[in-house]
Design a protein around this motif. Structure first.
Motif, PDB file in Angstrom:
ATOM      1  N   GLU A   1     -15.686 -41.676 -40.187  1.00  0.00           N
ATOM      2  CA  GLU A   1     -14.815 -42.023 -39.060  1.00  0.00           C
ATOM      3  C   GLU A   1     -15.454 -41.600 -37.736  1.00  0.00           C
ATOM      4  OE1 GLU A   1     -10.338 -41.546 -39.784  1.00  0.00           O
ATOM      5  OE2 GLU A   1     -11.264 -40.326 -41.373  1.00  0.00           O
TER       6      GLU A   1
ATOM      7  N   LEU B   1     -16.466 -44.095 -34.665  1.00  0.00           N
ATOM      8  CA  LEU B   1     -16.005 -43.852 -33.297  1.00  0.00           C
ATOM      9  C   LEU B   1     -17.190 -43.736 -32.347  1.00  0.00           C
ATOM     10  CD1 LEU B   1     -13.808 -43.305 -31.197  1.00  0.00           C
ATOM     11  CD2 LEU B   1     -13.870 -40.882 -31.906  1.00  0.00           C
TER      12      LEU B   1
ATOM     13  N   GLN C   1     -18.384 -47.086 -31.511  1.00  0.00           N
ATOM     14  CA  GLN C   1     -17.411 -47.814 -30.693  1.00  0.00           C
ATOM     15  C   GLN C   1     -17.396 -47.275 -29.263  1.00  0.00           C
ATOM     16  OE1 GLN C   1     -13.389 -46.846 -31.693  1.00  0.00           O
ATOM     17  NE2 GLN C   1     -12.521 -48.422 -30.386  1.00  0.00           N
ATOM     18  N   ALA C   2     -17.479 -45.964 -29.099  1.00  0.00           N
ATOM     19  CA  ALA C   2     -17.297 -45.333 -27.794  1.00  0.00           C
ATOM     20  C   ALA C   2     -18.555 -45.322 -26.927  1.00  0.00           C
ATOM     21  CB  ALA C   2     -16.795 -43.898 -27.987  1.00  0.00           C
TER      22      ALA C   2
ATOM     23  N   GLY D   1     -11.267 -37.279 -33.252  1.00  0.00           N
ATOM     24  CA  GLY D   1     -12.412 -37.503 -32.374  1.00  0.00           C
ATOM     25  C   GLY D   1     -13.632 -36.737 -32.825  1.00  0.00           C
TER      26      GLY D   1
ATOM     27  N   LEU E   1     -10.124 -40.733 -30.300  1.00  0.00           N
ATOM     28  CA  LEU E   1      -9.597 -42.036 -30.684  1.00  0.00           C
ATOM     29  C   LEU E   1      -8.887 -42.661 -29.484  1.00  0.00           C
ATOM     30  CD1 LEU E   1      -8.117 -41.291 -34.219  1.00  0.00           C
ATOM     31  CD2 LEU E   1     -10.174 -42.622 -33.683  1.00  0.00           C
TER      32      LEU E   1
END
Length: 187
Positions: A15, A19, A22-23, A58, A77
């Motif tokens: 996860e 993230l 994505q971030a 996160g 998140l």
């Protein structure tokens, strides 16, 4: 909120990796294979997941370098942004560390970048405004990026800038001493 050190085999690592991708755009993160290698085998690299109510919330990746901590990546998140989690993470990092903390930010050229700098200033960080820091590329196909450094703790832009940059360049980005010198000349 808990900040839990992880390796690639730990719960929540996948996860955190998703993230991260994505971030942060590719120019702001290392390739997945290298990131995994560092997470499992680099003794200076400290990947952490943020857990809130036993759920992934996160990530915070930082480095234990000579004389300071370098906070490389912080992301929460999207559903948790704006709720104080990032500030609590930074407060925990500050309170748990006896060393100064350094991080990179984009120059304050637009409102979003100014807000990001303001967030770190509210956490007690000072912007080193007089020198541009050149972030080396995370891979050969990417450009270097002009950024600024922010510091929490007893480091001086005038006295410590070159040391801080050399530590980051050689340990985080894998630059040779010659390459680090090249980036310092671009400042």
């Amino acid at each position: 909120m808990e900040m839990i050190p992880v390796t690639t085999s730990d719960r929540f690592y996948d996860e955190a990796e998703a993230l991260m991708e994505q971030a942060f755009p590719p120019e702001e993160r290392r390739p997945r294979t290298e990131q995994r290698e560092y997470a499992d085998h680099n003794p200076l690299f400290r990947p952490n997941v943020l857990v809130e109510d036993r759920q992934f919330a996160g990530l915070l990746n930082y480095w234990q370098l000579e004389g300071f901590i370098y906070a490389e990546h912080l992301a929460t998140l999207p559903s948790l942004r704006g709720k104080g989690l990032g500030q609590r993470v930074m407060e925990k990092l500050i309170n748990d560390s006896s060393l100064p903390i350094v991080l990179e930010v984009e120059p304050p050229t637009d409102e979003l970048k100014q807000r990001r700098i303001g967030f770190y200033q509210r956490c007690g960080f000072m912007l080193w405004e007089h020198r541009t820091y050149m972030q080396p590329p995370y891979s050969a196909q990417l450009p270097s990026i002009p950024l600024r450094l922010m510091v929490h703790g007893q480091l001086s832009e005038e006295q410590d800038f070159n040391h801080v940059c050399r530590e980051i360049y050689t340990n985080v980005y894998g630059c040779t001493a010659e390459e680090a010198g090249h980036y310092l000349k671009q400042e």
